[in-house]
Design a protein around this motif. Structure first.
Motif, short mmCIF file in Angstrom:
data_model
loop_
_atom_site.label_atom_id
_atom_site.label_comp_id
_atom_site.label_asym_id
_atom_site.label_seq_id
_atom_site.Cartn_x
_atom_site.Cartn_y
_atom_site.Cartn_z
N ASP A 157 0.71 -1.25 -0.04
CA ASP A 157 0.01 -0.20 0.15
C ASP A 157 0.87 1.11 -0.01
O ASP A 157 2.09 1.10 -0.23
CB ASP A 157 -0.90 0.02 1.36
CG ASP A 157 -0.23 -0.12 2.54
OD1 ASP A 157 0.76 0.50 2.75
OD2 ASP A 157 -0.72 -0.93 3.51
N LYS A 158 0.29 2.51 0.15
CA LYS A 158 0.97 3.56 0.45
C LYS A 158 0.21 4.29 1.65
O LYS A 158 -0.07 5.58 1.58
CB LYS A 158 0.90 4.39 -0.97
CG LYS A 158 1.97 5.54 -0.98
CD LYS A 158 3.48 5.35 -0.83
CE LYS A 158 4.33 6.50 -0.79
NZ LYS A 158 5.66 6.01 -0.70
N ALA A 159 0.23 3.64 2.62
CA ALA A 159 -0.50 4.06 3.73
C ALA A 159 0.11 5.52 4.50
O ALA A 159 -0.62 6.07 5.35
CB ALA A 159 -0.66 3.00 4.88
N ASN A 160 1.35 5.60 4.20
CA ASN A 160 1.77 7.20 4.76
C ASN A 160 1.37 8.05 4.13
O ASN A 160 1.58 9.29 4.47
CB ASN A 160 3.46 6.71 4.85
CG ASN A 160 3.92 6.69 3.27
OD1 ASN A 160 3.12 6.24 2.35
ND2 ASN A 160 5.24 7.27 3.02
N VAL A 161 0.64 8.01 2.93
CA VAL A 161 0.19 9.27 2.09
C VAL A 161 -1.37 8.93 1.66
O VAL A 161 -2.01 9.99 2.14
CB VAL A 161 1.00 9.28 0.98
CG1 VAL A 161 0.32 10.45 0.07
CG2 VAL A 161 2.53 9.50 1.11
N LEU A 162 -1.81 7.78 1.29
CA LEU A 162 -3.27 7.74 0.86
C LEU A 162 -4.41 7.26 1.87
O LEU A 162 -3.97 6.47 2.58
CB LEU A 162 -3.03 6.74 -0.34
CG LEU A 162 -2.11 7.30 -1.41
CD1 LEU A 162 -2.35 5.97 -2.58
CD2 LEU A 162 -2.41 8.44 -2.18
N ALA A 163 -5.33 7.81 1.97
CA ALA A 163 -6.40 7.80 2.82
C ALA A 163 -7.10 6.30 2.40
O ALA A 163 -7.40 5.29 3.20
CB ALA A 163 -7.46 8.36 2.61
N THR A 164 -7.12 5.56 1.32
CA THR A 164 -7.46 4.45 0.77
C THR A 164 -6.54 3.13 1.39
O THR A 164 -6.88 2.38 1.81
CB THR A 164 -7.69 4.39 -0.59
OG1 THR A 164 -6.31 4.79 -1.40
CG2 THR A 164 -8.89 5.10 -1.11
N SER A 165 -5.25 3.59 1.38
CA SER A 165 -4.18 2.73 1.87
C SER A 165 -4.31 2.52 3.22
O SER A 165 -3.82 1.45 3.71
CB SER A 165 -2.77 3.13 1.44
OG SER A 165 -2.65 3.13 -0.06
N LYS A 166 -4.72 3.76 3.93
CA LYS A 166 -4.87 3.53 5.41
C LYS A 166 -5.97 2.67 5.91
O LYS A 166 -5.80 1.52 6.60
CB LYS A 166 -5.26 4.96 6.21
CG LYS A 166 -3.96 5.97 5.91
CD LYS A 166 -4.38 7.20 6.67
CE LYS A 166 -3.22 8.30 6.39
NZ LYS A 166 -1.80 8.17 6.70
N LEU A 167 -7.19 2.81 5.19
CA LEU A 167 -8.17 1.65 5.25
C LEU A 167 -7.78 0.34 4.77
O LEU A 167 -7.92 -0.66 5.51
CB LEU A 167 -9.36 2.05 4.49
CG LEU A 167 -10.72 1.27 4.48
CD1 LEU A 167 -11.24 1.29 5.74
CD2 LEU A 167 -11.66 1.58 3.35
N TRP A 168 -6.96 0.15 3.72
CA TRP A 168 -6.56 -1.03 3.17
C TRP A 168 -5.77 -1.66 4.41
O TRP A 168 -6.02 -2.86 4.40
CB TRP A 168 -5.51 -0.83 1.94
CG TRP A 168 -5.13 -2.02 1.27
CD1 TRP A 168 -4.14 -2.87 1.53
CD2 TRP A 168 -5.63 -2.77 0.04
NE1 TRP A 168 -3.85 -3.88 0.80
CE2 TRP A 168 -5.02 -3.75 -0.10
CE3 TRP A 168 -6.73 -2.46 -0.71
CZ2 TRP A 168 -5.14 -4.64 -1.12
CZ3 TRP A 168 -7.13 -3.26 -1.77
CH2 TRP A 168 -6.20 -4.49 -1.89
N ARG A 169 -4.65 -1.18 4.80
CA ARG A 169 -3.80 -1.68 5.72
C ARG A 169 -4.61 -2.14 7.04
O ARG A 169 -4.43 -3.39 7.60
CB ARG A 169 -2.68 -0.61 6.17
CG ARG A 169 -1.79 -1.32 7.10
CD ARG A 169 -0.34 -0.42 7.30
NE ARG A 169 0.22 -0.43 6.20
CZ ARG A 169 1.54 -0.29 6.28
NH1 ARG A 169 2.20 -0.08 7.29
NH2 ARG A 169 2.43 -0.04 5.05
N LYS A 170 -5.74 -1.08 7.46
CA LYS A 170 -6.23 -1.71 8.62
C LYS A 170 -7.19 -2.90 8.66
O LYS A 170 -7.08 -3.71 9.23
CB LYS A 170 -7.21 -0.52 9.01
CG LYS A 170 -8.15 -0.54 10.25
CD LYS A 170 -9.03 0.60 10.51
CE LYS A 170 -9.84 0.46 11.86
NZ LYS A 170 -10.85 -0.36 11.48
#
Length: 365
Positions: free
Chosen positions: A182-195
């Motif tokens: 993912d790119k959870a350090n930048v993207l909101a969708t990636s933050k949800l993805w990781r969670k």
């Protein structure tokens, strides 16, 4: 009996699809599988014939199939068309609910010389990319103006959950490791993805999970590919990383893929493009198409024949049959013929094994 709809598509698609079809037909005839094949227009070829990349008749045929085989789609010839050929592919995936794309890649034993990586890095690499296929930027709202444009990237919890389960289940049949990209350090969708992926992982305590940013993953694929087993990622990242991964084995022409949904037919296709510059020259590499046919066999309940076909491709390569993309001069049709030669010999051995098993059961029964 299984009904196979073939979408030859554009460029080299018809050539590689035909070699795959002949392999499936040989297996069907020899083993009594009852496979039937029908061909329908799709992509640029459908634009030329019907004015749209996905005609209603093609979509209905696909909906009624047991499996779909796609050659390739697209090309600069249709750059100025109201609707590009690739739009038909996105529509087909959406209409059939094909949300999971599986792309296996690696280095086959005996083919290490094909990889641009050093042998100590490439040897033993074996990776499965599980790519979410119906969400993200490709399917989000798009705006294009003279001075500004935007693409909306949206993912829901349910979309992430269902693709994560696919990856974790696949890992159980491999080395039980999932790397979520993912790119959870930048993207909101990636933050949800990781969670959400982390939460799903709790249901698979026997599978190890780690997370990696997409830029770091891009580097690791070519510096330490053996660190990966199953890669789980979203649509855009999966598209890019799996194409990068194809280099490790020597050519994008070697790799096949399968796209699945919750129900209905699955679709199988090589991951390469339509390569219009070499279309019709009989020099394309059909290995990825034939590998996709092997994945199709597994999906319709023929895992033994799937292994035999995949192994026949590897044997043809190991003995030195190389198309132009691999530095050789074998024709597309010649390579397909060599694969079928190996397939014939493998089927003889397979029949002998089955006969021996039956005799042993008779003796012991």
């Amino acid at each position: 009996m299984s009904r196979i709809v073939i979408l030859p598509g554009d460029g080299i698609g018809p050539e590689v699809a035909e070699e795959a079809r002949q392999c499936l037909a040989m297996l069907s005839d020899h083993c009594g599988l009852g496979l039937t094949f029908e061909t329908h227009d799709f992509g640029g070829a459908a634009i030329d014939a019907h004015g749209v990349p996905l005609p209603d008749a093609t979509l209905e045929a696909c909906r009624g199939a047991d499996a779909i085989f796609l050659g390739a789609v697209g090309g600069p010839r249709w750059d100025n068309s109201p609707e590009r050929p690739e739009a038909g592919l996105l529509k087909l995936r959406g209409a059939l609910g094909l949300f999971a794309n599986l792309r296996p890649a690696g280095v086959v034993a005996g083919l290490e010389d094909l990889s641009p990586l050093r042998a100590d890095l490439a040897t033993g690499a074996d990776i499965l990319v599980v790519r979410e296929l119906t969400g993200g930027l490709y399917f989000g709202e798009k705006k294009l103006g003279e001075d500004e444009a935007s693409d909306l990237c949206v993912y829901s919890r349910a979309e992430v959950e269902r693709i994560a389960h696919i990856a974790f289940r696949a890992a159980r049949d491999r080395s039980r490791r999932v790397t979520s990209i993912d790119k959870a350090n930048v993207l909101a969708t990636s933050k949800l993805w990781r969670k959400v992926v982390t939460e799903v992982a709790e249901q698979y305590p026997d599978v190890a999970l780690d997370h990696m940013y997409v830029d770091a993953a891009a580097m690791a694929l070519v510096t330490n590919p053996r660190r990966f087993d199953v890669i789980l990622t979203e649509n855009l990242f999966g598209d890019i990383l799996s194409d990068e991964l194809s280099v490790i084995g020597g050519s994008i022409g070697l790799l096949g893929s399968a796209s699945f949904g919750s129900e209905g037919p699955s679709m199988f296709e090589p991951i390469h493009g339509s390569a219009p510059d070499i279309a019709g020259l009989d020099i394309a590499n059909p290995a990825g198409a034939i590998a996709s046919a092997a994945m199709l066999l597994r999906q319709i309940g023929q895992p033994d024949l799937a292994r035999i076909l995949a192994r026949s491709v590897e044997e043809a390569l190991v003995e030195g049959n190389r198309t132009a993309d691999l530095g050789g001069n074998a024709r597309c049709s010649e390579f397909g013929a060599r694969v079928r030669d190996h397939l014939k010999r493998a089927l003889v051995r397979h029949d002998a094994h089955l006969e021996l098993v039956a005799m042993n059961r008779g003796c012991c029964g």
